[in-house]
Write a protein that holds these residues in place. Structure first.
Motif: not given
Ligand SMILES: Cc1cc2nc3c(=O)[nH]c(=O)nc-3n(C[C@H](O)[C@H](O)[C@H](O)COP(=O)(O)OP(=O)(O)OC[C@H]3O[C@@H](n4cnc5c(N)ncnc54)[C@H](O)[C@@H]3O)c2cc1C
Length: 343
Positions: A213, A215, A237, A272, A275-276
């Motif tokens: 997520h 980038k 990723d 962020e 966020d995972r």
């Protein structure tokens, strides 16, 4: 037998090989790259696989280094194209650079003159404690993968690669070797015939996580710390989190306290990330090949042979190394012409 030897197969040795072919017109078949470590190998004495590695504002604020940065930034697209496009592990992403203190007009004016999408962030939008910030589009390397692709490209052209450890620089010369490019990085400290005591390590530790997520790059520079977030192109990723800049620290060990500190600083800088769930792929340490007085790019005459030094890239081998190598090869071309009486 080789006419030109490049000693070292890190990013600087590979950029040098590129410049020999493209700037000086040396036939790839006349180039031999010798090195103890090659792409795919891992050692604390082989820095290039451990880099973040992006183009950032890490370099010192002097004209010479700023020019090396500029050359690299504005010419990397030619390498990317020759290696088949972004899937070689070199691509552009958005970036944000934040400074606790204003970095100086010289640096900012230089960056502004060539950086894509360069924009100063209004002071009202800067986080607390930040004095100055910019947005830009920058280059990102998937370092281990890019090194392997760069080597493969040269092999396809006919460059020879010999894996060997030298104890003295003179061992790089065979009877018909006319010039050796010394791209030994931190190895320049201990290699006999060079033993440059101005070379010292600046140790870093990085945490590589999986983050599909994220980038974007985000960097924050303080007077005694550097925090950075760097996406790896074509890596499944991976996101590199850092870091540390520890002068004269030679240790290859990694430390849990440093990992925790890196995660704290980077997730504060870019929340962020969380966020995972945090998925750590690996933790690694590397030694930036720093040098008092800056990189050594210099020609030595040894009887009728040449030795061209090109090392000391510190924390900017990817982002300034192309400029360093272009300069080293230009010095070689000039010295060769002088030798043959054409200057
Ligand atoms: C944590 C970290 C993050 C970084 N992030 C960035 C970044 O974001 N952007 C950036 O531009 N840079 C970054 N860097 C810096 C960058 O990695 C270095 O500047 C660069 O890798 C130096 O490359 P080099 O080719 O000079 O050295 P190396 O990669 O160390 O290569 C040296 C070569 O010389 C060979 N060699 C040495 N001695 C001998 C000998 N006696 N006999 C035979 N072979 C020998 C080695 O085997 C090797 O092949 C980072 C570095 C670290 C550690």
């Amino acid at each position: 037998m080789p006419e030109v030897v490049v000693l070292g197969c890190g990013i600087v040795g590979l950029y040098t090989t590129y410049c020999l072919i493209n700037d000086a017109g040396v036939s790839p078949k006349n180039i031999t790259v010798m090195a103890k470590y090659m792409p795919g190998d891992q050692s604390i004495n082989y820095t290039s696989p451990w880099a973040g590695g992006n183009f950032s504002c890490i370099t010192p604020n002097d004209k010479e280094t700023l020019a090396l940065d500029k050359f690299t930034y504005t010419n990397l697209a030619t390498i990317q194209k020759k290696l088949g496009g972004p899937s070689c592990g070199l691509d552009m992403y958005p970036s944000t650079e934040l400074w606790d203190e204003y970095p100086g007009d010289e640096k900012i004016l230089s960056l502004k003159s060539y950086i894509k999408d360069f924009k100063v962030i209004p002071k009202s939008k800067l986080p607390e404690g930040v004095e100055f910030g910019i947005n830009l589009t920058t280059w990102d390397f998937n370092c281990p993968y890019f090194l392997a692709n760069f080597k493969k490209y040269f092999e396809g052209l006919g460059v020879k690669f010999i894996q060997t450890e030298l104890t003295h620089i003179s061992q790089a010369y065979k009877p018909d070797t006319k010039v050796v490019f010394n791209c030994t990085g931190i190895g320049a400290f201990s290699l006999s015939g060079v033993k440059d005591d101005k070379v010292y390590p600046t140790r870093g530790q990085v945490v590589v996580i999986k983050a599909p997520h994220i980038k974007q790059n985000k960097m924050r520079w303080g007077s005694d710390y550097a925090t950075y977030i760097i996406p790896r192109p074509f890596s499944n990723d991976e996101l590199v989190l850092g870091g540390f800049l520890q002068k004269d620290n030679w240790t290859a060990d990694t430390f849990e306290t440093q990992t925790a500190d890196i995660i704290k600083r980077t997730t504060e800088l870019l929340p962020e990330i969380l966020d995972r769930p945090l998925e750590i792929i690996r933790v690694a340490a590397g030694l930036r090949p720093s040098r008092h007085g800056g990189p050594r790019i210099e020609v030595e005459h040894i009887e009728d042979k040449l030795l061209v030094h090109n090392y000391g890239a510190s924390g900017y081998g990817y982002q300034a190394g192309f400029g360093m190598s272009h300069k080293a090869v230009a010095l070689y071309t000039k010295a060769k012409r002088q030798q043959s009486g054409k200057l």
